[in-house]
Design a protein around this motif. Structure first.
Motif, PDB file in Angstrom:
ATOM      1  N   ALA A  92      -9.320  32.304 -12.691  1.00  0.00           N
ATOM      2  CA  ALA A  92      -9.167  31.033 -13.390  1.00  0.00           C
ATOM      3  C   ALA A  92      -8.161  31.139 -14.534  1.00  0.00           C
ATOM      4  O   ALA A  92      -7.504  30.174 -14.879  1.00  0.00           O
ATOM      5  CB  ALA A  92     -10.516  30.552 -13.923  1.00  0.00           C
TER       6      ALA A  92
ATOM      7  N   LYS B 162      -4.330  30.256 -13.800  1.00  0.00           N
ATOM      8  CA  LYS B 162      -3.887  28.868 -13.749  1.00  0.00           C
ATOM      9  C   LYS B 162      -3.495  28.424 -15.152  1.00  0.00           C
ATOM     10  O   LYS B 162      -4.180  28.714 -16.119  1.00  0.00           O
ATOM     11  CB  LYS B 162      -4.998  27.970 -13.209  1.00  0.00           C
ATOM     12  CG  LYS B 162      -5.381  28.280 -11.776  1.00  0.00           C
ATOM     13  CD  LYS B 162      -6.471  27.341 -11.328  1.00  0.00           C
ATOM     14  CE  LYS B 162      -6.895  27.661  -9.909  1.00  0.00           C
ATOM     15  NZ  LYS B 162      -7.988  26.807  -9.465  1.00  0.00           N
TER      16      LYS B 162
ATOM     17  N   SER C 233      -6.111  26.802 -17.776  1.00  0.00           N
ATOM     18  CA  SER C 233      -7.487  26.937 -17.302  1.00  0.00           C
ATOM     19  C   SER C 233      -8.147  28.158 -17.921  1.00  0.00           C
ATOM     20  O   SER C 233      -7.487  29.089 -18.357  1.00  0.00           O
ATOM     21  CB  SER C 233      -7.508  27.100 -15.781  1.00  0.00           C
ATOM     22  OG  SER C 233      -7.029  25.946 -15.147  1.00  0.00           O
TER      23      SER C 233
ATOM     24  N   PHE D  85     -15.507  29.402 -17.700  1.00  0.00           N
ATOM     25  CA  PHE D  85     -16.564  28.923 -18.591  1.00  0.00           C
ATOM     26  C   PHE D  85     -17.898  29.452 -18.091  1.00  0.00           C
ATOM     27  O   PHE D  85     -18.297  29.175 -16.970  1.00  0.00           O
ATOM     28  CB  PHE D  85     -16.577  27.383 -18.614  1.00  0.00           C
ATOM     29  CG  PHE D  85     -17.594  26.807 -19.550  1.00  0.00           C
ATOM     30  CD1 PHE D  85     -17.388  26.822 -20.915  1.00  0.00           C
ATOM     31  CD2 PHE D  85     -18.755  26.251 -19.058  1.00  0.00           C
ATOM     32  CE1 PHE D  85     -18.329  26.290 -21.778  1.00  0.00           C
ATOM     33  CE2 PHE D  85     -19.702  25.712 -19.913  1.00  0.00           C
ATOM     34  CZ  PHE D  85     -19.481  25.732 -21.282  1.00  0.00           C
TER      35      PHE D  85
ATOM     36  N   MET E  45     -25.081  15.870 -17.355  1.00  0.00           N
ATOM     37  CA  MET E  45     -24.413  15.238 -16.206  1.00  0.00           C
ATOM     38  C   MET E  45     -25.222  14.045 -15.710  1.00  0.00           C
ATOM     39  O   MET E  45     -24.660  12.987 -15.404  1.00  0.00           O
ATOM     40  CB  MET E  45     -24.206  16.263 -15.087  1.00  0.00           C
ATOM     41  CG  MET E  45     -23.178  17.327 -15.421  1.00  0.00           C
ATOM     42  SD  MET E  45     -23.162  18.712 -14.273  1.00  0.00           S
ATOM     43  CE  MET E  45     -23.135  17.909 -12.694  1.00  0.00           C
TER      44      MET E  45
ATOM     45  N   SER F   9     -18.980  14.596 -14.379  1.00  0.00           N
ATOM     46  CA  SER F   9     -18.985  15.894 -13.708  1.00  0.00           C
ATOM     47  C   SER F   9     -19.056  17.004 -14.756  1.00  0.00           C
ATOM     48  O   SER F   9     -18.921  16.753 -15.956  1.00  0.00           O
ATOM     49  CB  SER F   9     -17.704  16.065 -12.885  1.00  0.00           C
ATOM     50  OG  SER F   9     -16.586  16.211 -13.751  1.00  0.00           O
ATOM     51  N   LYS F  10     -19.228  18.238 -14.305  1.00  0.00           N
ATOM     52  CA  LYS F  10     -19.246  19.383 -15.226  1.00  0.00           C
ATOM     53  C   LYS F  10     -17.948  19.447 -16.024  1.00  0.00           C
ATOM     54  O   LYS F  10     -17.958  19.658 -17.239  1.00  0.00           O
ATOM     55  CB  LYS F  10     -19.440  20.695 -14.458  1.00  0.00           C
ATOM     56  CG  LYS F  10     -20.829  20.902 -13.931  1.00  0.00           C
ATOM     57  CD  LYS F  10     -20.934  22.221 -13.184  1.00  0.00           C
ATOM     58  CE  LYS F  10     -22.335  22.390 -12.601  1.00  0.00           C
ATOM     59  NZ  LYS F  10     -22.489  23.655 -11.881  1.00  0.00           N
ATOM     60  N   THR F  11     -16.850  19.258 -15.342  1.00  0.00           N
ATOM     61  CA  THR F  11     -15.551  19.313 -16.016  1.00  0.00           C
ATOM     62  C   THR F  11     -15.430  18.198 -17.041  1.00  0.00           C
ATOM     63  O   THR F  11     -14.974  18.425 -18.175  1.00  0.00           O
ATOM     64  CB  THR F  11     -14.411  19.213 -14.987  1.00  0.00           C
ATOM     65  OG1 THR F  11     -14.519  20.316 -14.084  1.00  0.00           O
ATOM     66  CG2 THR F  11     -13.046  19.233 -15.653  1.00  0.00           C
ATOM     67  N   GLU F  12     -15.859  16.995 -16.690  1.00  0.00           N
ATOM     68  CA  GLU F  12     -15.757  15.865 -17.617  1.00  0.00           C
ATOM     69  C   GLU F  12     -16.677  16.048 -18.824  1.00  0.00           C
ATOM     70  O   GLU F  12     -16.295  15.719 -19.951  1.00  0.00           O
ATOM     71  CB  GLU F  12     -16.090  14.563 -16.888  1.00  0.00           C
ATOM     72  CG  GLU F  12     -15.047  14.177 -15.861  1.00  0.00           C
ATOM     73  CD  GLU F  12     -15.506  13.060 -14.931  1.00  0.00           C
ATOM     74  OE1 GLU F  12     -14.633  12.272 -14.515  1.00  0.00           O
ATOM     75  OE2 GLU F  12     -16.713  12.970 -14.631  1.00  0.00           O
TER      76      GLU F  12
ATOM     77  N   THR G  45     -17.561  18.908 -20.098  1.00  0.00           N
ATOM     78  CA  THR G  45     -16.919  19.942 -20.910  1.00  0.00           C
ATOM     79  C   THR G  45     -15.762  19.359 -21.709  1.00  0.00           C
ATOM     80  O   THR G  45     -15.626  19.614 -22.912  1.00  0.00           O
ATOM     81  CB  THR G  45     -16.424  21.103 -20.021  1.00  0.00           C
ATOM     82  OG1 THR G  45     -17.528  21.611 -19.273  1.00  0.00           O
ATOM     83  CG2 THR G  45     -15.810  22.210 -20.850  1.00  0.00           C
ATOM     84  N   HIS G  46     -14.929  18.541 -21.062  1.00  0.00           N
ATOM     85  CA  HIS G  46     -13.817  17.899 -21.778  1.00  0.00           C
ATOM     86  C   HIS G  46     -14.329  16.987 -22.891  1.00  0.00           C
ATOM     87  O   HIS G  46     -13.780  16.978 -23.998  1.00  0.00           O
ATOM     88  CB  HIS G  46     -12.938  17.098 -20.817  1.00  0.00           C
ATOM     89  CG  HIS G  46     -11.922  17.932 -20.119  1.00  0.00           C
ATOM     90  ND1 HIS G  46     -10.807  18.426 -20.744  1.00  0.00           N
ATOM     91  CD2 HIS G  46     -11.857  18.360 -18.834  1.00  0.00           C
ATOM     92  CE1 HIS G  46     -10.088  19.126 -19.882  1.00  0.00           C
ATOM     93  NE2 HIS G  46     -10.709  19.100 -18.719  1.00  0.00           N
TER      94      HIS G  46
END
Length: 94
Positions: free
Chosen positions: A5, A8, A11, A14, A34, A40-43, A45-46
């Motif tokens: 990761a 990238k 990136s 996590f 969530m 989502s997990k990514t959202e 986190t952001h």
């Protein structure tokens, strides 16, 4: 070359905590977030990082501090309200 990761651009890996701590969350807490937010997990986190950035990072460039008397005078001279008597104002800005 193994997929990593960190290879990238922008990136990072996590890793969740095994239990909630003052500086980390568990998979259970992430799942609850969530479900509550529909993200989502990514959202999630952001969103968490955005909120942290908003709390700690200034949204503007730091200024030079208190205005000098010369700067106040320049503002007074440039103001259209210069000819208005002082007693016409309820409060002064400075």
């Amino acid at each position: 070359m193994p997929l990593n990761a960190e290879n990238k651009a922008g990136s990072f890996l996590f890793r969740l905590r095994s239990k909630d701590t003052p500086t980390g969350v568990s998979a259970e807490t992430l799942d609850k977030l969530m479900q509550e937010t529909g993200l989502s997990k990514t959202e999630v986190t952001h969103l968490a990082l955005r909120n942290l950035a908003n709390s700690y990072l200034p949204a503007y460039e730091p200024d030079d501090g208190v205005l000098t008397e010369a700067q106040y005078q320049h503002i007074r001279e440039a103001s259209k309200a210069t000819d208005v008597p002082d007693d016409s104002f309820d409060e002064k800005l400075f």
